[in-house]
Design an enzyme around this catalytic site. Structure first.
Site, mmCIF file in Angstrom:
data_model
loop_
_atom_site.group_PDB
_atom_site.id
_atom_site.type_symbol
_atom_site.label_atom_id
_atom_site.label_comp_id
_atom_site.label_asym_id
_atom_site.label_seq_id
_atom_site.Cartn_x
_atom_site.Cartn_y
_atom_site.Cartn_z
ATOM 1 N N HIS A 1 43.441 -1.476 2.267
ATOM 2 C CA HIS A 1 43.287 -1.327 3.713
ATOM 3 C C HIS A 1 44.136 -2.426 4.353
ATOM 4 O O HIS A 1 43.655 -3.513 4.662
ATOM 5 C CB HIS A 1 41.833 -1.458 4.127
ATOM 6 C CG HIS A 1 41.650 -1.454 5.615
ATOM 7 N ND1 HIS A 1 41.971 -0.378 6.412
ATOM 8 C CD2 HIS A 1 41.200 -2.414 6.465
ATOM 9 C CE1 HIS A 1 41.738 -0.680 7.666
ATOM 10 N NE2 HIS A 1 41.264 -1.905 7.729
ATOM 11 N N ARG B 1 47.678 -15.694 4.548
ATOM 12 C CA ARG B 1 46.808 -14.720 3.912
ATOM 13 C C ARG B 1 45.978 -15.403 2.820
ATOM 14 O O ARG B 1 44.821 -15.079 2.602
ATOM 15 C CB ARG B 1 47.631 -13.572 3.330
ATOM 16 C CG ARG B 1 46.766 -12.372 2.951
ATOM 17 C CD ARG B 1 47.630 -11.177 2.571
ATOM 18 N NE ARG B 1 46.812 -10.062 2.137
ATOM 19 C CZ ARG B 1 46.229 -9.175 2.939
ATOM 20 N NH1 ARG B 1 46.374 -9.277 4.246
ATOM 21 N NH2 ARG B 1 45.505 -8.200 2.446
ATOM 22 N N GLY C 1 29.447 -5.167 14.718
ATOM 23 C CA GLY C 1 28.173 -4.608 14.291
ATOM 24 C C GLY C 1 27.315 -4.037 15.397
ATOM 25 O O GLY C 1 26.419 -3.242 15.143
ATOM 26 N N ASP D 1 41.131 4.496 8.434
ATOM 27 C CA ASP D 1 42.521 4.930 8.287
ATOM 28 C C ASP D 1 42.570 6.443 8.060
ATOM 29 O O ASP D 1 43.442 7.136 8.579
ATOM 30 C CB ASP D 1 43.166 4.228 7.091
ATOM 31 C CG ASP D 1 42.916 2.731 7.119
ATOM 32 O OD1 ASP D 1 42.185 2.225 6.252
ATOM 33 O OD2 ASP D 1 43.438 2.083 8.035
ATOM 34 N N GLY E 1 34.566 -5.870 6.459
ATOM 35 C CA GLY E 1 35.252 -7.084 6.891
ATOM 36 C C GLY E 1 36.493 -7.334 6.048
ATOM 37 O O GLY E 1 36.451 -7.259 4.807
ATOM 38 N N ASN F 1 37.143 -16.239 2.849
ATOM 39 C CA ASN F 1 36.279 -15.079 2.647
ATOM 40 C C ASN F 1 35.700 -15.072 1.245
ATOM 41 O O ASN F 1 34.592 -14.587 1.027
ATOM 42 C CB ASN F 1 37.040 -13.786 2.920
ATOM 43 C CG ASN F 1 37.110 -13.505 4.397
ATOM 44 O OD1 ASN F 1 36.096 -13.288 5.039
ATOM 45 N ND2 ASN F 1 38.293 -13.553 4.954
ATOM 46 N N ASP G 1 21.997 -13.401 10.355
ATOM 47 C CA ASP G 1 22.933 -14.229 11.095
ATOM 48 C C ASP G 1 22.625 -15.694 10.817
ATOM 49 O O ASP G 1 21.684 -16.017 10.094
ATOM 50 C CB ASP G 1 22.877 -13.908 12.594
ATOM 51 C CG ASP G 1 24.240 -14.065 13.251
ATOM 52 O OD1 ASP G 1 24.589 -13.231 14.098
ATOM 53 O OD2 ASP G 1 24.953 -15.023 12.902
#
Lengths: 320, 360
Positions: free
Chosen positions: B223, B134, B53, B195, B166, B141, B78
């Protein structure tokens, strides 16, 4: 949009942090407008791989204004045909290092680069020295590149100026664009003199609640940011480099600006020192030092202190 | 003085810390800020510091994203322990004396941070650590983006445009958007512009033209390494251009897919500048529109086009006009491309299944 011209710009210390932030600004069109930029990226051999990474990222940004890119570690190769050189690269201060050592290590670097400029540089190349000690590095550079006009050598005090504007705006609770003519005098160091003597807010002169505190805060702002971030001021420095070049190139009518330039003796400062002065930027990389401002005794005293330091630095640097 | 439009607020949800922290109930006063109240977080979150960032904030603050006439208020979020470092960033923003920055909100309180925000660039996420599957990545997340989705729904401007950067960005966006009840789903996108830009450069290099001469290419899909760089309709300097298929399969596609890793190897750091650049491009194009005769790539909620299951966050070729994107329909999909599309669809469906418990 049809791109009219091309400029060749060299950045030294190109694998470093400030370059990483500065290069996108340079290629964004904010500095020179719709002008294509050929990049020459210089760094020490150790950084060759990192530099390749930087180039890959520049490619991946698909900038409309990018021309060709060359990288290397030899200034005699990379300084050829440059219109502008941004000297970000210098020897960093390591723990335990004396100021004397820092000055001398950098003097060696800038001597070599000055010699390269003298040999291969364009006669009218413009220089912005950022690596510290910026003023003295700039002085050394100019000493070894005598074919290039004195006024082409500048060093960065725009970061200090931007910091001063921000603090004044906060103190007076006024927008930034209401402020003019806040000037940084002298050395880009803790002896710099941030002056509001000739500044105005909405056209009126003003005083600050605590001028001493203001001056000290600007002088030590670098350390303040370092303590908070755990890292030096990177982006604000890159931004200041962008501002310095942009205004030097385009000119500014509405306010005087701070640039470190080679003194001709203005305000009684020893001729030949690289000293930050109030500058009127006229456009096309032309400027004049505004040499006739009335200075209070307080200001004159401050100028003396910072000049002293620069004279000392020059002595240490030239003993190489 | 030119016309100043309405104030626009930004959000950068960027940083995340390495350590798992107990609840910090300290009131944090940040000097020199527009809003400097903060409140303890309700729940602890495990988060990781991502430097992505940093440069992005400054380029946005300089006016590059929305133009030189658009004032901005920056919102930076934050965690409590990172407030000191964030304060350092705020100091630096001040030290830039940006004329367009009319305020800075730096806080650890997401309801304050997301309040009235018009643009959110979600660059922070928990990256993959060593030994991490993964599935774990998605799970961790999932928590972050579920929470964020709620805050956006409850506090952000109703016209907010969001780009999730992210990783895994497509599925993170899916999770986030799933929390949204009161804002149009099409406002929630993920980024494949990096990309796209990378592909553009590789093709320009191969064809000996400038990147800006390459048009009508697009990224389909996730992505991830299954992304599909589609170049069937490519033009160079407005003439149809082709490259040999062997170069495409053996060099071009692997290069674009592995570029991130290659840059990490060279720099020892991630591609923060180019990623931030792409995030900015994504928003700028979304606001200003695509050029005549060209399209861009955005990962958006699928409407079923090209056989992509509805609702997946999938990168498509889009044109953009008046702040709205439309999928470019009817592009010929050869068996070669169909094979690649099938793979990336399957991967996204699998990812969606892995976070099924988070999607009501």
């Amino acid at each position: 949009m049809e791109v009219q011209q091309t400029l060749t710009v060299c950045v030294t210390g190109a694998a470093g942090q400030i370059a990483y932030s500065f290069i996108p600004l340079l290629l964004s069109g904010q500095v020179f407008g719709q002008v294509k930029i050929n990049l020459r990226l210089l760094d020490i051999p150790k950084m060759e791989t990192a530099l390749k990474g930087v180039v890959m990222e520049i490619e991946d940004c698909a900038y409309p204004l990018i021309g060709d890119i060359q990288t290397g570690s030899n200034p005699k190769e990379l300084f050829k045909n440059c219109d502008l050189i941004v000297f970000l690269g210098g020897f960093p201060r390591l723990p335990g290092m004396e100021r004397k050592d820092l000055l001398q290590k950098n003097a060696n670097i800038f001597k070599e680069q000055g010699e390269a400029l003298q040999e291969v540089g364009k006669d009218d190349v413009k220089c912005v020295v950022v690596a510290n000690p910026a003023n003295t590095n700039c002085l050394i550079l100019s000493r070894y590149a005598t074919k290039i006009p004195r006024q082409n050598f500048t060093c960065l005090t725009r970061l200090d100026q931007n910091r001063a504007y921000a603090q004044v705006a906060l103190a007076l609770n006024k927008p930034l664009n209401s402020l003019k003519n806040i000037i940084i005098w002298g050395n880009h160091s803790t002896t710099q003199y941030p002056s509001i003597e000739h500044a105005t807010a909405d056209g009126q002169s003003f005083v600050l609640p605590d001028q001493g505190q203001f001056i000290e805060r600007i002088q030590k702002r670098g350390a303040e940011v370092l303590n908070a971030r755990g890292n030096s001021s990177v982006f604000s420095a890159a931004n200041a480099v962008k501002d310095h070049i942009k205004d030097w190139f385009n000119g500014r009518e509405d306010t005087l600006l701070s640039l470190g330039v080679l003194s001709n003796g203005e305000y009684g400062v020893q001729s030949g020192l690289c000293f930050s002065y109030p500058i009127r930027c006229l456009g096309a990389f032309k400027y004049e030092i505004v040499g006739n401002l009335e200075l209070s005794d307080f200001s004159k005293q401050k100028l003396k202190v910072t000049e002293e330091e620069l004279i000392q630095e020059q002595g240490l640097a030239e003993s190489i | 003085m030119q016309q100043i439009q309405k104030q626009i607020k930004y959000l950068k949800c960027k940083s995340i810390s390495k350590r798992s922290l107990p609840i910090n109930s300290q009131e944090l006063q940040l000097p020199n800020l527009v809003n400097n109240q903060s409140h303890p977080l309700e729940q602890p979150s495990q988060v990781l510091l991502v430097k992505l960032g940093y440069s992005l904030i400054f380029r946005v603050a300089s006016g590059e994203m929305l133009g030189p006439n658009q004032p901005v208020i920056l919102h930076l979020i934050d965690l409590p322990f990172a407030m000191a470092a964030l304060n350092g960033v705020v100091m630096e923003i001040q030290d830039c004396a940006f004329p367009l920055v009319q305020g800075i909100v730096a806080t650890d309180n997401q309801s304050v941070g997301f309040k009235d925000v018009n643009y959110a660039l979600m660059v922070g996420a928990k990256p993959r650590g060593p030994g991490m599957e993964r599935g774990d990545l998605l799970k961790d997340n999932g928590k972050i983006f579920t929470e964020t989705g709620k805050y956006i729904n409850d506090h952000a401007s109703r016209d907010i445009k969001v780009v999730v950067v992210g990783n895994p960005c497509n599925t993170n966006c899916l999770i986030l958007a799933n929390q949204i009840k009161d804002i149009p789903k099409e406002n929630f996108t993920a980024m494949t512009r990096l990309d796209h830009n990378r592909a553009q450069h590789q093709l320009a290099d191969k064809l000996g033209v400038h990147t800006s001469d390459i048009r009508k290419i697009a990224i389909f899909g996730n992505h991830s390494p299954t992304m599909v760089p589609y170049i069937d309709q490519m033009t160079a300097k407005n003439h149809k251009a082709t490259v040999d298929q062997q170069w495409v399969t053996q060099t071009f596609i692997p290069t674009v897919q592995q570029r991130g890793a290659e840059i990490i190897k060279a720099r020892k750091l991630s591609s923060a500048a180019s990623a931030g650049n792409a995030a900015m491009n994504h928003i700028t194009t979304w606001v200003n529109g695509t050029a005549e005769g060209d399209y861009t790539s955005m990962a958006i909620p699928s409407d079923g086009s090209y056989g992509v299951p509805k609702g997946l966050i999938f990168s498509f070729p889009v044109t953009v006009k008046n702040g709205k994107y439309s999928i470019v329909q009817g592009l010929p999909i050869s068996p070669f491309y169909q094979g690649l599309l099938d793979k990336t669809i399957k991967e996204l469906v699998d990812e969606r299944n892995a976070v099924d418990h988070l999607l009501k």
